[in-house]
Design an enzyme around this catalytic site. Structure first.
Site, PDB file in Angstrom:
ATOM      1  N   SER A   1       0.840  -1.200   0.000  1.00 46.22           N
ATOM      2  CA  SER A   1       0.000   0.000   0.000  1.00 46.22           C
ATOM      3  C   SER A   1       0.871   1.245   0.000  1.00 46.22           C
ATOM      4  O   SER A   1       1.913   1.286   0.659  1.00 46.22           O
ATOM      5  CB  SER A   1      -0.957  -0.010   1.198  1.00 46.22           C
TER       6      SER A   1
ATOM      7  N   GLY B   1      -0.493   4.639   0.305  1.00 46.91           N
ATOM      8  CA  GLY B   1      -1.246   5.822   0.714  1.00 46.91           C
ATOM      9  C   GLY B   1      -2.018   6.427  -0.445  1.00 46.91           C
ATOM     10  O   GLY B   1      -2.682   5.711  -1.207  1.00 46.91           O
TER      11      GLY B   1
ATOM     12  N   GLY C   1      -1.898   4.954  -4.025  1.00 41.53           N
ATOM     13  CA  GLY C   1      -2.543   3.701  -4.403  1.00 41.53           C
ATOM     14  C   GLY C   1      -1.861   2.474  -3.846  1.00 41.53           C
ATOM     15  O   GLY C   1      -1.518   2.411  -2.667  1.00 41.53           O
TER      16      GLY C   1
ATOM     17  N   GLY D   1      -5.586   1.521   5.320  1.00 45.22           N
ATOM     18  CA  GLY D   1      -4.897   0.280   4.992  1.00 45.22           C
ATOM     19  C   GLY D   1      -5.689  -0.949   5.417  1.00 45.22           C
ATOM     20  O   GLY D   1      -5.692  -1.974   4.730  1.00 45.22           O
ATOM     21  N   ASP D   2      -6.387  -0.844   6.544  1.00 45.15           N
ATOM     22  CA  ASP D   2      -7.218  -1.955   7.018  1.00 45.15           C
ATOM     23  C   ASP D   2      -8.391  -2.201   6.071  1.00 45.15           C
ATOM     24  O   ASP D   2      -8.824  -3.344   5.890  1.00 45.15           O
ATOM     25  CB  ASP D   2      -7.740  -1.657   8.428  1.00 45.15           C
TER      26      ASP D   2
END
Length: 316
Positions: A227, A229, A232, A258-259
């Site tokens: 990931s 941020g 993308g 992110g989760d």
């Protein structure tokens, strides 16, 4: 014989009560007046469970809880119709405080370490993992380990779940990630900083990203999602590598973004979606959550709105 179900279990060994305060012109060493405060059940696996609920997936949240904060978390999840099956301890569940200054755009996090876990509690949880793995198609292991828990704990839990024929996702960092990779999780989702720490490299250019993904695949996982941020993500599996770029948004809070990506991949794994379909959904879910203030998550309607706006590029 394992009974195949559509249930997904999320494991949060070090949950938290997430408190978010809005403080314009936040000043260190001075008295600050809070404008707005949000209080939510938190911890990475719990955030994953909240997003899975939005996606319409049956989900059960497990891990450790303690004290009044733990009861608050359990009741808050129940109010969202999220099933829970935690191991309860003495002590108190930690509090994570996020201070957002809308004037400067800065976010400050103050996270407590968490409660101590005894060997007997860990043994009890390994048995619970085995019981849940028999009922679930996917298990997600997320977040930091509580103080005193051995760094190979996620590896041990992943092996238990895999032994029951359950697919596994690992989202952690540091030594827990490095050792956990040795257990062969089906998917890992480190961010750029976690990749740099694990591989001891700088990830600055697209080529660095591709090389890092290849190295992580070689370490034993089936799929790697890095990931990035607002930039993308990159997903790699087998000989396929896909880059996702989200639409531009006004960010509310990055908590849980992110989760949300992890939740979408768990859902996609359960539904047997392709790598591209999974990455598009994950990027849309992450983007939706990033628009929400506090530690809330993007709802289903918002995720659907962002889906067609995600750009995918197959890398060769």
């Amino acid at each position: 014989m394992k009974v195949v179900t559509s249930m997904i279990a999320t494991v949060t060994l070090n949950p938290a009560l997430d408190k978010t305060v809005i403080v314009p012109h936040f000043a260190v060493g001075k008295t600050n007046r809070v404008q707005v405060k949000y209080v939510d059940p938190g911890g990475k696996g719990i955030n994953v469970a909240k997003v899975l609920k939005q996606l319409g997936s049956p989900v059960i949240a497990t891990g450790f809880l303690a004290g009044n904060n733990g009861r608050y978390i359990s009741e808050a999840l129940a109010s969202r119709d999220i099933l829970t099956d935690f191991v309860y301890l003495t002590g108190e569940t930690r509090v994570n405080l996020k201070i957002i200054d809308p004037v400067s755009g800065m976010e400050t996090e103050i996270n407590e370490p968490g409660f101590l876990i005894a060997d007997e509690h860990l043994k009890q949880f390994k048995q619970k993992t085995r019981e849940l793995a028999e009922r679930c198609s996917v298990m997600v292991f997320s977040g930091s380990l509580p103080p005193g828990v051995p760094p190979d704990t996620y590896a041990a839990l992943i092996r238990i779940a895999k032994g029951c024929g359950t697919k596994t996702i690992l989202d952690t960092s540091g030594e827990a990630l490095e050792i956990g990779l040795g257990a062969g999780p089906d998917l890992i989702k480190p961010n750029r900083a976690e990749v740099q720490e694990l591989l001891q490299i700088r990830v600055e250019k697209e080529k660095d990203l591709i090389d890092a993904a290849r190295r992580l695949l070689a370490m034993g996982t089936g799929t790697v999602v890095i990931s990035l941020g607002a930039a993308g993500a990159l997903a790699a599996s087998g000989d396929r590598m896909i880059r996702a770029r989200p639409p531009s948004i006004k960010t509310g809070s990055t908590v849980g973004a992110g989760d949300s990506m992890v939740a979408a991949f768990a859902y996609a794994m359960m539904k047997n979606l392709s790598l591209g379909e999974a990455l598009r959904l994950a990027t849309a879910a992450s983007t939706a959550t990033a628009t929400v203030d506090g530690s809330g998550v993007g709802d289903f309607q918002l995720i659907q709105e962002f889906l067609p706006q995600v750009e995918l590029e197959e890398l060769h």
